[in-house]
Write a protein that holds these residues in place. Structure first.
Motif, PDB file in Angstrom:
ATOM      1  N   GLU A  76      34.514  81.767 -82.194  1.00  0.00           N
ATOM      2  CA  GLU A  76      34.499  80.310 -82.581  1.00  0.00           C
ATOM      3  C   GLU A  76      35.849  79.938 -83.179  1.00  0.00           C
ATOM      4  O   GLU A  76      36.590  78.831 -82.870  1.00  0.00           O
ATOM      5  CB  GLU A  76      33.431  79.849 -82.908  1.00  0.00           C
ATOM      6  N   ARG A  77      36.120  80.780 -84.128  1.00  0.00           N
ATOM      7  CA  ARG A  77      37.557  80.400 -84.982  1.00  0.00           C
ATOM      8  C   ARG A  77      38.646  80.893 -84.406  1.00  0.00           C
ATOM      9  O   ARG A  77      39.800  80.632 -85.003  1.00  0.00           O
ATOM     10  CB  ARG A  77      37.437  80.970 -86.240  1.00  0.00           C
TER      11      ARG A  77
ATOM     12  N   LYS B 161      42.955  78.985 -76.148  1.00  0.00           N
ATOM     13  CA  LYS B 161      42.244  80.159 -75.311  1.00  0.00           C
ATOM     14  C   LYS B 161      40.818  79.663 -75.414  1.00  0.00           C
ATOM     15  O   LYS B 161      40.347  79.624 -76.515  1.00  0.00           O
ATOM     16  CB  LYS B 161      42.669  81.448 -75.663  1.00  0.00           C
ATOM     17  N   GLN B 162      39.975  79.756 -74.264  1.00  0.00           N
ATOM     18  CA  GLN B 162      38.709  79.615 -74.167  1.00  0.00           C
ATOM     19  C   GLN B 162      38.240  80.836 -73.659  1.00  0.00           C
ATOM     20  O   GLN B 162      36.840  81.144 -73.550  1.00  0.00           O
ATOM     21  CB  GLN B 162      38.247  78.697 -73.237  1.00  0.00           C
ATOM     22  N   SER B 163      39.061  82.085 -73.931  1.00  0.00           N
ATOM     23  CA  SER B 163      38.639  83.406 -73.464  1.00  0.00           C
ATOM     24  C   SER B 163      39.307  84.456 -74.251  1.00  0.00           C
ATOM     25  O   SER B 163      40.316  83.936 -74.909  1.00  0.00           O
ATOM     26  CB  SER B 163      38.783  83.716 -72.028  1.00  0.00           C
ATOM     27  N   LEU B 164      38.656  85.494 -74.542  1.00  0.00           N
ATOM     28  CA  LEU B 164      39.458  86.395 -75.623  1.00  0.00           C
ATOM     29  C   LEU B 164      39.698  85.893 -76.933  1.00  0.00           C
ATOM     30  O   LEU B 164      40.852  86.267 -77.368  1.00  0.00           O
ATOM     31  CB  LEU B 164      40.453  87.289 -74.767  1.00  0.00           C
TER      32      LEU B 164
ATOM     33  N   ARG C 181      29.660  83.902 -74.380  1.00  0.00           N
ATOM     34  CA  ARG C 181      31.063  84.550 -74.746  1.00  0.00           C
ATOM     35  C   ARG C 181      31.272  85.535 -73.978  1.00  0.00           C
ATOM     36  O   ARG C 181      32.716  85.557 -73.685  1.00  0.00           O
ATOM     37  CB  ARG C 181      30.696  84.965 -76.317  1.00  0.00           C
ATOM     38  N   HIS C 182      30.632  86.444 -73.352  1.00  0.00           N
ATOM     39  CA  HIS C 182      31.032  87.667 -72.624  1.00  0.00           C
ATOM     40  C   HIS C 182      31.605  86.993 -71.175  1.00  0.00           C
ATOM     41  O   HIS C 182      32.589  87.270 -70.571  1.00  0.00           O
ATOM     42  CB  HIS C 182      29.802  88.657 -72.218  1.00  0.00           C
ATOM     43  N   ALA C 183      30.770  85.954 -70.584  1.00  0.00           N
ATOM     44  CA  ALA C 183      31.209  85.360 -69.360  1.00  0.00           C
ATOM     45  C   ALA C 183      32.594  84.760 -69.528  1.00  0.00           C
ATOM     46  O   ALA C 183      33.441  85.083 -68.609  1.00  0.00           O
ATOM     47  CB  ALA C 183      30.160  84.047 -69.015  1.00  0.00           C
ATOM     48  N   ASN C 184      32.800  84.070 -70.459  1.00  0.00           N
ATOM     49  CA  ASN C 184      34.085  83.841 -70.967  1.00  0.00           C
ATOM     50  C   ASN C 184      35.265  84.815 -70.889  1.00  0.00           C
ATOM     51  O   ASN C 184      36.305  84.677 -70.357  1.00  0.00           O
ATOM     52  CB  ASN C 184      34.242  82.645 -72.183  1.00  0.00           C
ATOM     53  N   ASN C 185      34.838  85.594 -71.796  1.00  0.00           N
ATOM     54  CA  ASN C 185      35.848  86.940 -71.802  1.00  0.00           C
ATOM     55  C   ASN C 185      36.211  87.543 -70.452  1.00  0.00           C
ATOM     56  O   ASN C 185      37.213  87.974 -70.084  1.00  0.00           O
ATOM     57  CB  ASN C 185      35.262  87.865 -72.800  1.00  0.00           C
ATOM     58  N   LEU C 186      34.934  87.850 -69.896  1.00  0.00           N
ATOM     59  CA  LEU C 186      35.523  88.441 -68.454  1.00  0.00           C
ATOM     60  C   LEU C 186      36.135  87.584 -67.466  1.00  0.00           C
ATOM     61  O   LEU C 186      36.616  88.216 -66.493  1.00  0.00           O
ATOM     62  CB  LEU C 186      34.074  88.630 -67.893  1.00  0.00           C
ATOM     63  N   GLU C 187      36.350  86.312 -67.809  1.00  0.00           N
ATOM     64  CA  GLU C 187      37.305  85.625 -66.920  1.00  0.00           C
ATOM     65  C   GLU C 187      38.626  86.177 -66.886  1.00  0.00           C
ATOM     66  O   GLU C 187      39.454  86.127 -66.210  1.00  0.00           O
ATOM     67  CB  GLU C 187      37.388  84.096 -67.305  1.00  0.00           C
ATOM     68  N   SER C 188      38.961  86.634 -68.377  1.00  0.00           N
ATOM     69  CA  SER C 188      40.212  87.047 -68.614  1.00  0.00           C
ATOM     70  C   SER C 188      40.454  88.552 -67.944  1.00  0.00           C
ATOM     71  O   SER C 188      41.173  89.006 -67.480  1.00  0.00           O
ATOM     72  CB  SER C 188      40.687  87.119 -69.923  1.00  0.00           C
TER      73      SER C 188
ATOM     74  N   GLY D 124      37.449  91.581 -76.785  1.00  0.00           N
ATOM     75  CA  GLY D 124      38.368  91.307 -77.394  1.00  0.00           C
ATOM     76  C   GLY D 124      38.893  92.636 -78.158  1.00  0.00           C
ATOM     77  O   GLY D 124      39.950  93.112 -78.699  1.00  0.00           O
ATOM     78  N   LEU D 125      37.614  93.186 -78.601  1.00  0.00           N
ATOM     79  CA  LEU D 125      37.766  94.485 -79.608  1.00  0.00           C
ATOM     80  C   LEU D 125      38.218  95.716 -78.480  1.00  0.00           C
ATOM     81  O   LEU D 125      39.194  96.317 -78.821  1.00  0.00           O
ATOM     82  CB  LEU D 125      36.776  95.110 -80.172  1.00  0.00           C
TER      83      LEU D 125
END
Length: 407
Positions: A60-61, A225-228, A374-381, A108-109
């Motif tokens: 979020e931050r 960014k809305q991902s990672l 959160r995972h769905a957003n990250n997986l877009e990247s 991200g990690l």
């Protein structure tokens, strides 16, 4: 027909009990060796203690926990599949399992570890001089230094052969190089101590090591960014950057060098995507067992079970594919199109699972109190980087037909 002939497992065996691990539908853990299980368990325990209580807030931050990097180094996760210079020298499969656990916590990690080990460190280990390896690899393996990998440009992502970044050598062989250009969407860029940078030269594409603080080298972190979001993504800018010839990666010649590094990173991704999918399914399964509607948990409804069963099958087949490719890589037999097939399939399955799990959580599915959104957003990247879905489709298509369809 005799009585014996009439007997089948369906009418002679008692109904099976519940699965020991509902997420391991096909008992794939039985395919792992004890050392592989131990590595996976150790990584999972570290993340449970140091990451999971905070990851929603970090996302979020837009915060990357840089203080965690030395811990990852002490655990041997940085460049763990490489040998020498302080690297653990584990199997490719063990590295994949570590990526799985990292991405189960957050993409991200896993992205940080992939870029550090499979792009920055691998490029130095594979193409660097003895002096470059000794200068950087022990520090990168320990987490005392951070690396990044500059290939993608603002106007050239899937087509790196036409990169605009240029390096011109002055004074002939052995002379300094002048580097100009920019790289974009670079993970770790804003916090990296050294950047592996690819540039066009009179002799084709070459690689250079550019330390932070070199005059003319600057970075700008990408915001909004809305991902990672729990990862640092940056632009690298090179304005008349002067580098000694010793900064050049001596064994890197042509586009094949950076592409081989990308193939290493893609291997970690195809395991990592399974981790994200597993975490989403675990969250949805637990939620469905606790959420009561019409007097019963929603996991007791047929439509919910249909979703859960379909996702469990997809998750386990993706894991089986990842393990098979891991064994091929450990045997030295893996091919680039096989890695592409793995990333193409597993990321595609993971993002579908993340989205489906969000529906099971209903309105709660859009809250960072639960992991699927959160995972769905990250997986877009993840779907885009290290080769888009379209590019990996064409890699597989060329392997099938013998015809290149890039142009």
């Amino acid at each position: 027909m005799t009585d014996t002939a009439k007997k089948t497992p369906a009418n002679t065996s008692a109904a099976p009990g519940p699965l020991a691990d509902p997420l391991d539908l096909l008992d794939l853990s039985s395919l792992l060796g004890e050392e592989e299980r131990a590595i996976q368990r150790t990584v999972r325990e570290l993340l449970a203690d140091r990451v999971r209580p905070h990851i929603g807030s970090w996302f979020e931050r837009g915060h990357f926990p840089r203080d965690l990097v030395p811990e990852l180094g002490r655990l041997g996760l940085l460049g763990m599949h490489l040998e020498g210079y302080g690297c653990a020298g584990t199997s490719a499969t063990a590295y994949g399992l570590a990526c799985l656990e990292l991405e189960a916590a957050d993409s991200g990690l896993r992205s940080f570890v992939s870029v550090q080990g499979s792009l920055s460190m691998y490029s130095i280990r594979r193409y660097g001089s003895a002096e470059q390896r000794q200068q950087w690899l022990p520090r990168l393996a320990a987490g005392e230094a951070i690396g990044c990998f500059g290939l993608t440009e603002p106007d050239f992502g899937s087509d790196p052969a036409n990169m605009r970044t240029r390096a011109v050598q002055q004074g002939g062989a052995g002379g300094d190089w002048i580097l100009n250009g920019a790289k974009m969407w670079i993970t770790n860029g804003g916090i990296a101590d050294v950047a592996t940078v690819w540039a066009g030269t009179e002799d084709g594409i070459r690689g250079f090591l550019v330390p932070r603080g070199t005059p003319g080298f600057s970075t700008r972190d990408i915001e909004n960014k809305q991902s990672l979001r729990a990862s640092v993504t940056s632009e690298l800018v090179f304005e008349e950057v002067r580098l000694p010839d010793a900064a050049r990666l001596p064994e890197a010649r042509g586009l094949g060098a950076p592409l081989s590094c990308l193939n290493e990173a893609r291997f970690g991704i195809l395991f990592g995507a399974v981790g994200a999918a597993r975490d989403c399914l675990q969250t949805a399964l637990e939620y469905a067992g606790q959420r009561v509607q019409f007097g019963r948990p929603i996991s007791a409804f047929q439509l919910t079970q249909r979703k859960l069963a379909g996702m469990a099958v997809s998750l386990n087949t993706a894991m089986l594919l990842a393990l098979h490719l891991g064994r091929l890589k450990d045997a030295g037999r893996i091919r680039p199109e096989q890695v592409s097939a793995g990333k193409l399939n597993n990321v595609r399955q993971a993002i579908e699972i993340a989205r489906e799990c969000r529906t099971i959580l209903g309105a709660n599915g859009v809250s960072l109190d639960y992991s699927p959104i959160r995972h769905a957003n990250n997986l877009e990247s993840v779907l885009t980087y290290e080769g888009t879905e379209e590019i990996h489709t064409l890699v597989v298509g060329q392997a099938l037909t013998g015809q290149s369809a890039y142009r």
